[in-house]
Design a protein around this motif. Structure first.
Motif, PDB file in Angstrom:
ATOM      1  N   UNK A  97     -43.248  41.693   1.875  1.00  0.00           N
ATOM      2  CA  UNK A  97     -43.247  42.912   1.062  1.00  0.00           C
ATOM      3  C   UNK A  97     -42.011  42.949   0.173  1.00  0.00           C
ATOM      4  N   UNK A  98     -42.093  43.743  -0.883  1.00  0.00           N
ATOM      5  CA  UNK A  98     -40.937  43.987  -1.746  1.00  0.00           C
ATOM      6  C   UNK A  98     -40.440  45.402  -1.500  1.00  0.00           C
ATOM      7  N   UNK A  99     -39.130  45.539  -1.383  1.00  0.00           N
ATOM      8  CA  UNK A  99     -38.525  46.847  -1.174  1.00  0.00           C
ATOM      9  C   UNK A  99     -37.830  47.359  -2.434  1.00  0.00           C
ATOM     10  N   UNK A 100     -38.074  46.727  -3.548  1.00  0.00           N
ATOM     11  CA  UNK A 100     -37.490  47.165  -4.812  1.00  0.00           C
ATOM     12  C   UNK A 100     -37.923  48.609  -5.096  1.00  0.00           C
TER      13      UNK A 100
ATOM     14  N   UNK B 280     -29.613  45.489   7.479  1.00  0.00           N
ATOM     15  CA  UNK B 280     -29.200  45.686   6.084  1.00  0.00           C
ATOM     16  C   UNK B 280     -29.404  44.410   5.274  1.00  0.00           C
ATOM     17  N   UNK B 281     -29.087  43.279   5.866  1.00  0.00           N
ATOM     18  CA  UNK B 281     -29.250  41.991   5.195  1.00  0.00           C
ATOM     19  C   UNK B 281     -30.718  41.733   4.862  1.00  0.00           C
ATOM     20  N   UNK B 282     -31.599  41.976   5.832  1.00  0.00           N
ATOM     21  CA  UNK B 282     -33.031  41.722   5.623  1.00  0.00           C
ATOM     22  C   UNK B 282     -33.595  42.622   4.530  1.00  0.00           C
ATOM     23  N   UNK B 283     -33.188  43.876   4.515  1.00  0.00           N
ATOM     24  CA  UNK B 283     -33.678  44.817   3.511  1.00  0.00           C
ATOM     25  C   UNK B 283     -33.156  44.449   2.126  1.00  0.00           C
ATOM     26  N   UNK B 284     -31.883  44.084   2.055  1.00  0.00           N
ATOM     27  CA  UNK B 284     -31.294  43.687   0.771  1.00  0.00           C
ATOM     28  C   UNK B 284     -31.993  42.459   0.209  1.00  0.00           C
ATOM     29  N   UNK B 285     -32.351  41.527   1.067  1.00  0.00           N
ATOM     30  CA  UNK B 285     -33.044  40.313   0.612  1.00  0.00           C
ATOM     31  C   UNK B 285     -34.428  40.627   0.048  1.00  0.00           C
TER      32      UNK B 285
ATOM     33  N   UNK C 298     -36.519  46.178  11.572  1.00  0.00           N
ATOM     34  CA  UNK C 298     -36.852  45.778  10.200  1.00  0.00           C
ATOM     35  C   UNK C 298     -38.340  45.985   9.938  1.00  0.00           C
ATOM     36  N   UNK C 299     -39.154  45.620  10.887  1.00  0.00           N
ATOM     37  CA  UNK C 299     -40.608  45.769  10.775  1.00  0.00           C
ATOM     38  C   UNK C 299     -40.989  47.245  10.633  1.00  0.00           C
TER      39      UNK C 299
ATOM     40  N   UNK D   7     -25.250  36.867   0.216  1.00  0.00           N
ATOM     41  CA  UNK D   7     -26.405  36.198   0.805  1.00  0.00           C
ATOM     42  C   UNK D   7     -27.726  36.606   0.175  1.00  0.00           C
ATOM     43  N   UNK D   8     -27.805  37.843  -0.305  1.00  0.00           N
ATOM     44  CA  UNK D   8     -29.071  38.363  -0.824  1.00  0.00           C
ATOM     45  C   UNK D   8     -29.182  38.320  -2.342  1.00  0.00           C
TER      46      UNK D   8
END
Length: 290
Positions: free
Chosen positions: A36-39, A57-62, A229-230, A87-88
């Motif tokens: 999915x995209x969180x943009x 936070x890292x997973x969401x930023x990516x 995250x899920x 990283x993201x």
């Protein structure tokens, strides 16, 4: 009875909460759930400078989401922000300095955030406190309670109006509050999760004996954050009823099997009323003990 429950907890934990428990559970995970995209979506994560919060936070930023990391230590928060951006490649990561154990400060922060931002899609109450000796905050409240319960209550309650007017709002919350508020605010999807036993700075510092004993069996921070995250990002999440307790992407009972733990509806209402009274008292107090 407490010894009996502790034994049940440990047996269940060894089977389900460890790294091997995650590896077994993850065999049934659908990778597409997180494709999915969180943009365009905004997330607030407390305690996001390390451990499970930082991994989340890292997973969401990516995935392109806007991330508001809320931490009590500015230096550590800024360091985490730099690492997440590096990283993201996502620069929409913002630091907010707040000690959740200082109840009046939580009120002030949340009110200011509402004025500065037009929406908040997901609130993740990740920050926790495990102080082994009694400490009190400036309002005279015990620090574990002030951080883990009252601070979470105040932050969430104050941000509910902002969440309600946002698209697909979600909140990760404590069990009793999750169940209560899922009924009270049907526009918001509330959920709570168990990360399992994860190798985090909080566990190693607050539970050194447990950490030493279980170190080789603990989940990584990334494994511990997977369900969080899920819940925050997946479209599958909102197909479940609001107010559930999750473990490894599956709803589970909030009570240990055969532990005979239960709160009546009357007890829950009394607890929530007490939190509301404390929250209001703190908001208008001048620092006197409560």
């Amino acid at each position: 009875m407490s010894l009996y429950r502790n034994i049940l907890w440990f047996i269940k934990g060894m089977r389900e909460y460890t790294r091997s428990g995650f590896e077994n559970a993850s065999k049934s995970f659908a990778a597409k759930d997180l494709d999915v995209s969180m943009v365009g979506r905004s997330f607030m994560i407390t305690g996001a400078n390390s451990g499970i919060g930082k991994a989340t936070a890292m997973a969401i930023a990516k995935k392109g989401g806007t991330v508001h990391i809320v931490c009590r230590n500015k230096e550590r928060a800024e360091k985490a922000r730099e690492e997440i951006i590096s990283a993201s490649g996502n620069t929409m990561v913002f630091v907010h300095v707040l000690d959740l154990s200082e109840s009046r400060k939580v009120w002030e922060f949340a009110e200011a955030f509402k004025k500065e931002h037009t929406s908040l899609n997901v609130l993740i109450n990740n920050a926790g406190c495990m102080v082994n000796q009694r400490e009190i905050n400036s309002d005279g409240l015990e620090k574990n309670f002030a951080t883990n319960t009252l601070g979470v209550y105040i932050l969430t309650k104050c941000l509910i109006p902002l969440l309600e007017k946002s698209r697909d709002p979600r909140v990760r919350q404590q069990v009793v509050m999750t169940e209560f508020w899922a009924k009270a605010y049907p526009k918001i999807h509330f959920s709570v999760m168990h990360p399992g036993w994860a190798d985090t700075p909080a566990v190693s510092s607050a539970m050194p004996q447990f950490y030493h004993l279980m170190r080789d069996r603990l989940r990584s921070a990334e494994q511990g954050s997977d369900t969080l995250i899920w819940l925050a990002m997946s479209r599958v999440t909102i197909t479940f009823p609001s107010g559930l307790f999750f473990q490894d992407r599956q709803p589970v009972s909030v009570h240990l099997p055969l532990a005979w733990t239960h709160s009546t509806r009357k007890e829950v209402k009394a607890f929530m009323r007490r939190l509301e009274t404390l929250a209001i008292s703190v908001k208008h107090s001048e620092g006197d003990n409560i």
